[in-house]
Structures are given as C-alpha cells and as structure tokens.
Design an enzyme around this catalytic site. Structure first.
Site, PDB file in Angstrom:
ATOM      1  N   ARG A  69     -63.233   0.841 -70.456  1.00 53.91           N
ATOM      2  CA  ARG A  69     -62.820   0.483 -71.802  1.00 53.91           C
ATOM      3  C   ARG A  69     -63.179   1.660 -72.709  1.00 53.91           C
ATOM      4  NH1 ARG A  69     -65.555  -4.081 -75.736  1.00 53.91           N
ATOM      5  NH2 ARG A  69     -64.021  -3.942 -77.401  1.00 53.91           N
ATOM      6  N   ASP A 126     -58.812   0.725 -76.362  1.00 57.46           N
ATOM      7  CA  ASP A 126     -58.847  -0.474 -77.200  1.00 57.46           C
ATOM      8  C   ASP A 126     -57.879  -0.381 -78.389  1.00 57.46           C
ATOM      9  OD1 ASP A 126     -60.055  -2.820 -76.587  1.00 57.46           O
ATOM     10  OD2 ASP A 126     -61.977  -2.358 -77.508  1.00 57.46           O
ATOM     11  N   ASP A 257     -76.822 -13.349 -85.191  1.00 52.65           N
ATOM     12  CA  ASP A 257     -76.332 -14.236 -84.138  1.00 52.65           C
ATOM     13  C   ASP A 257     -75.847 -15.560 -84.731  1.00 52.65           C
ATOM     14  OD1 ASP A 257     -76.422 -16.260 -81.958  1.00 52.65           O
ATOM     15  OD2 ASP A 257     -77.134 -14.540 -80.805  1.00 52.65           O
ATOM     16  N   MET A 258     -74.566 -15.873 -84.496  1.00 52.75           N
ATOM     17  CA  MET A 258     -73.990 -17.076 -85.098  1.00 52.75           C
ATOM     18  C   MET A 258     -74.707 -18.345 -84.673  1.00 52.75           C
ATOM     19  SD  MET A 258     -71.921 -18.269 -87.224  1.00 52.75           S
ATOM     20  CE  MET A 258     -70.494 -17.304 -87.686  1.00 52.75           C
ATOM     21  N   GLY A 304     -67.087 -14.827 -78.535  1.00 53.52           N
ATOM     22  CA  GLY A 304     -68.143 -15.841 -78.457  1.00 53.52           C
ATOM     23  C   GLY A 304     -68.095 -16.869 -79.578  1.00 53.52           C
ATOM     24  N   ILE A 305     -67.839 -16.428 -80.812  1.00 56.91           N
ATOM     25  CA  ILE A 305     -67.780 -17.365 -81.933  1.00 56.91           C
ATOM     26  C   ILE A 305     -66.462 -18.144 -81.893  1.00 56.91           C
ATOM     27  CG2 ILE A 305     -67.793 -17.570 -84.462  1.00 56.91           C
ATOM     28  CD1 ILE A 305     -69.407 -14.907 -84.517  1.00 56.91           C
TER      29      ILE A 305
HETATM   30  P1  ADP Z   1     -69.446  -9.219 -78.088  1.00 56.03           P
HETATM   31  O1  ADP Z   1     -68.517  -9.021 -79.243  1.00 56.03           O
HETATM   32  O2  ADP Z   1     -70.712  -8.438 -78.202  1.00 56.03           O
HETATM   33  O3  ADP Z   1     -68.770  -9.178 -76.736  1.00 56.03           O
HETATM   34  P2  ADP Z   1     -69.405 -12.146 -77.879  1.00 56.03           P
HETATM   35  O4  ADP Z   1     -67.912 -12.220 -77.815  1.00 56.03           O
HETATM   36  O5  ADP Z   1     -70.184 -12.647 -76.711  1.00 56.03           O
HETATM   37  O6  ADP Z   1     -69.963 -10.719 -78.269  1.00 56.03           O
HETATM   38  O7  ADP Z   1     -69.841 -13.000 -79.174  1.00 56.03           O
HETATM   39  C1  ADP Z   1     -71.177 -13.054 -79.605  1.00 56.03           C
HETATM   40  C2  ADP Z   1     -71.256 -14.034 -80.762  1.00 56.03           C
HETATM   41  O8  ADP Z   1     -70.827 -15.321 -80.321  1.00 56.03           O
HETATM   42  C3  ADP Z   1     -72.668 -14.197 -81.309  1.00 56.03           C
HETATM   43  O9  ADP Z   1     -72.645 -14.269 -82.726  1.00 56.03           O
HETATM   44  C4  ADP Z   1     -73.064 -15.544 -80.736  1.00 56.03           C
HETATM   45  O10 ADP Z   1     -74.013 -16.193 -81.540  1.00 56.03           O
HETATM   46  C5  ADP Z   1     -71.753 -16.282 -80.771  1.00 56.03           C
HETATM   47  N1  ADP Z   1     -71.793 -17.474 -79.899  1.00 56.03           N
HETATM   48  C6  ADP Z   1     -71.932 -17.520 -78.568  1.00 56.03           C
HETATM   49  N2  ADP Z   1     -72.000 -18.800 -78.145  1.00 56.03           N
HETATM   50  C7  ADP Z   1     -71.909 -19.584 -79.248  1.00 56.03           C
HETATM   51  C8  ADP Z   1     -71.919 -20.986 -79.506  1.00 56.03           C
HETATM   52  N3  ADP Z   1     -72.056 -21.860 -78.518  1.00 56.03           N
HETATM   53  N4  ADP Z   1     -71.776 -21.412 -80.793  1.00 56.03           N
HETATM   54  C9  ADP Z   1     -71.654 -20.532 -81.799  1.00 56.03           C
HETATM   55  N5  ADP Z   1     -71.642 -19.199 -81.637  1.00 56.03           N
HETATM   56  C10 ADP Z   1     -71.762 -18.718 -80.386  1.00 56.03           C
END
Ligand code: ADP
Length: 309
Positions: A69, A126, A257-258, A304-305
């Site tokens: 990537r 990307d 962190d969400m 993730g969010i």
């Molecule tokens: P990256 O962009 O680093 O690949 P991710 O796509 O894994 O990261 O997203 C990370 C975000 O997703 C963080 O803010 C994390 O808190 C949020 N997240 C992961 N699981 C949950 C959940 N169950 N509820 C709310 N937010 C979440």
C-alpha cells in the site's frame, strides 16, 4: 499472470501490517499480523526477522509477489504497478507530498526487496482510485502554475474504496450514485458514480476533509497563517497540530479512540462535543456529495468507526 499467493504490506510511521493471501474466486487470508514500535526498533531489523519467521512457519511457501500500500502516486499512477528502480526514484520525488508516510514506505520496500529479492514488488496507490475525479473536483482555487506542478486534490483511502466498489459489483449491489464514508483513525468520504470516484474529501494530503482521530481536516488557510505569524509556530509545529494533536483528540482533550470517547460521552461534555463535531462535519460532506451526485442510491460505512459505531 496473477500470482496465486501474495504477501501484502501496509506500512505506517510506527507499524507495518502484513498478510498473506491465497488468491482465487474469493481471496483467503492465511496469515496476518503487525509489527509495532518501529520508531524505537530499526525497521530493517524488524523486517528481516519478520521474513525469517514467515519462512520458518512456511507462510511464504508459494508466495511470488508483495503488494505494497503506497500512500501517494502523484498524477501519473492510476493502476497498481511493478516497483522498478525508476518507480522508486519517482516515489522519492513525490515524498514531499506525503512526508509523514511515503519516506517510511519507501524504506520498507527497500528493506523487503533486499531481504526477499525473489518476491516481485508491486505498488498499489491509495490515490489511484481518485484519478477519475473530474478536473473541477481536483483543482484548488490557487494558480494554474501550482496546479501544473501537482498542487491539486488527490484523495486517499483508494484501496478501501476500490475494494468496496468491487465487492458491491460482484454482489450486483452497485447502483449509480453511491457515497462511501471510510471512518477509521484516518477518515474520508467519496462520491462514486457508476463505480468511479468523482469527488473525495481528502486533498493534496490525508490531513484534509473532515476532522479525524488526530487530524484537523479542512481549515481556512488563514488559520494556518495565523498560527505561523501570531502564534509563532514553525511548519513542523503546525504539522504536529493538524496531523497528530487535532481532531477528536484535540477537541476532546481525552484521546483519539472513538470507543473511549463513546464510553465517556455521558460524563465528559468535551468527549460528547468532539463526537458531535465529527458527526456534524460528516453530515456536511454527505450533503455536499448528495448534491454532487444529484441524489443518492446507497450509503456505505467502512473503517472501524463506520463498521461499529
Ligand atoms: P485505521 O484507520 O488505523 O485502520 P480502524 O479502521 O481500525 O483504524 O478504525 C479505528 C477506529 O475505530 C478507532 O477510533 C476505534 O475506536 C474505532 N472503533 C473500533 N471498534 C469500535 C466500536 N466497536 N465502536 C466504536 N468505535 C470503534
């Protein structure tokens, strides 16, 4: 020829995520993991021991290529490409466009290539998915000379968007007007018509768009000037602020962190407000892309969010 088994590398400033995939009608992930703390441990040593470990576990048996990537492909790259010395030299010239990501990614490619020269290195950009954006969506309101020098909107998260579009297409679920919101630590949105990107929230760099876990998103350019002139911040200070200390982290004062912010929202007004601003800015981009597409058939959330919240 499409390789049957590939190693994929997603390298950031402090970590490298890796996976081995068996390709086929449905790709299958055989192994995956993450190297952490690369700021402390030298990247070269970490990569060499990772390859040793993968060899010892026979995880690289049958692997013929590595897909990397790559954050930025500039104006000229809209497809994955075999990494040649010429392409690496070109990436080094592009590095100032993505100083927080590209230099580390180039180092990772060079280390893997030194330690595993038998694996064909392929760059997956990307930015590539967004090269279809019309010129009106690419141009900043600056000068033609700067645009000709590549100071335009590129957009990122293209590998995520192109994967999702491919999945929707395979499931016969890709309508004409789609908005995808990729909401992870980095977050962006794309307006997609007939499977191609026609606009996206990030710009020249991944700091643009709406606010993210630690990035500010779009700012009035006057804000940056104010920070430099009145607050006497250096370019590095400003970068630190808009890329690492802003966003959900800066507004909440609690963290980026969400999951943490959601759990504290009821008792911490600043956590609640940071989430509200995040959602508000996303809604604002949604409205803009609804207008750009002339309506909307499908809204997709990822990251993730996006997946969980
Ligand atoms: P990256 O962009 O680093 O690949 P991710 O796509 O894994 O990261 O997203 C990370 C975000 O997703 C963080 O803010 C994390 O808190 C949020 N997240 C992961 N699981 C949950 C959940 N169950 N509820 C709310 N937010 C979440």
């Amino acid at each position: 020829m499409i390789p049957r088994r590939i190693l994929t590398i997603n390298s950031g400033s402090s970590s490298i995520k890796y996976s081995v995939y068996q390709m086929g009608d449905r790709e299958e992930c055989l192994v995956s993991g993450k190297l952490d703390n690369l700021q402390a441990e030298p990247r070269e040593a970490a990569i060499s021991s990772l390859l040793d470990e993968l060899h010892a576990r026979k995880s690289l048996d049958g692997v013929t290529a590595i897909g990397y990537r790559i954050v930025h492909g500039g104006m000229r790259h809209s497809e994955p490409e075999r990494l040649t010395p010429e392409l690496i030299a070109e990436l080094k010239e592009l590095a100032p466009l993505a100083p927080d990501h590209l230099p580390d990614q180039i180092l990772a490619i060079e280390s893997f290539t030194r330690h595993a020269p038998e694996l064909a290195p392929v760059a997956c950009f990307d930015t590539a998915f967004h090269r279809t954006m019309p010129r009106v969506a690419q141009l900043y309101g600056l000068t033609r000379e700067l645009a000709d020098q590549g100071i335009v909107r590129y957009g990122f998260h293209g590998l995520s968007y192109s994967y999702l579009v491919q999945e929707l297409r395979e499931q016969n679920a890709l309508p004409a007007r789609v908005i995808i919101a990729h909401l992870g630590n980095g977050a962006s949105m794309a307006a997609i018509r007939d499977g191609v990107s026609i606009d996206t929230s990030m710009g020249l760099t991944p700091t643009g768009g709406f606010l993210m876990s630690t990035r500010s998103g779009d700012l009035d350019p006057g804000v940056v000037l104010h920070l430099i002139r009145q607050k006497k911040m250096s370019p590095d200070d400003v970068n630190e602020l808009v890329a690492k200390k802003g966003g959900l982290k800066g507004l909440s004062g609690i963290g980026s962190d969400m999951r943490v912010l959601e759990s504290k929202a009821a008792s911490h007004p600043r956590a609640a407000e940071a989430i509200e601003v995040f959602c508000y800015q996303i809604r604002r981009f949604l409205g803009a892309y609804f207008a750009v597409l002339g309506g909307l058939d499908l809204l997709v959330f990822s990251g993730g969010i996006g997946e969980n919240s």
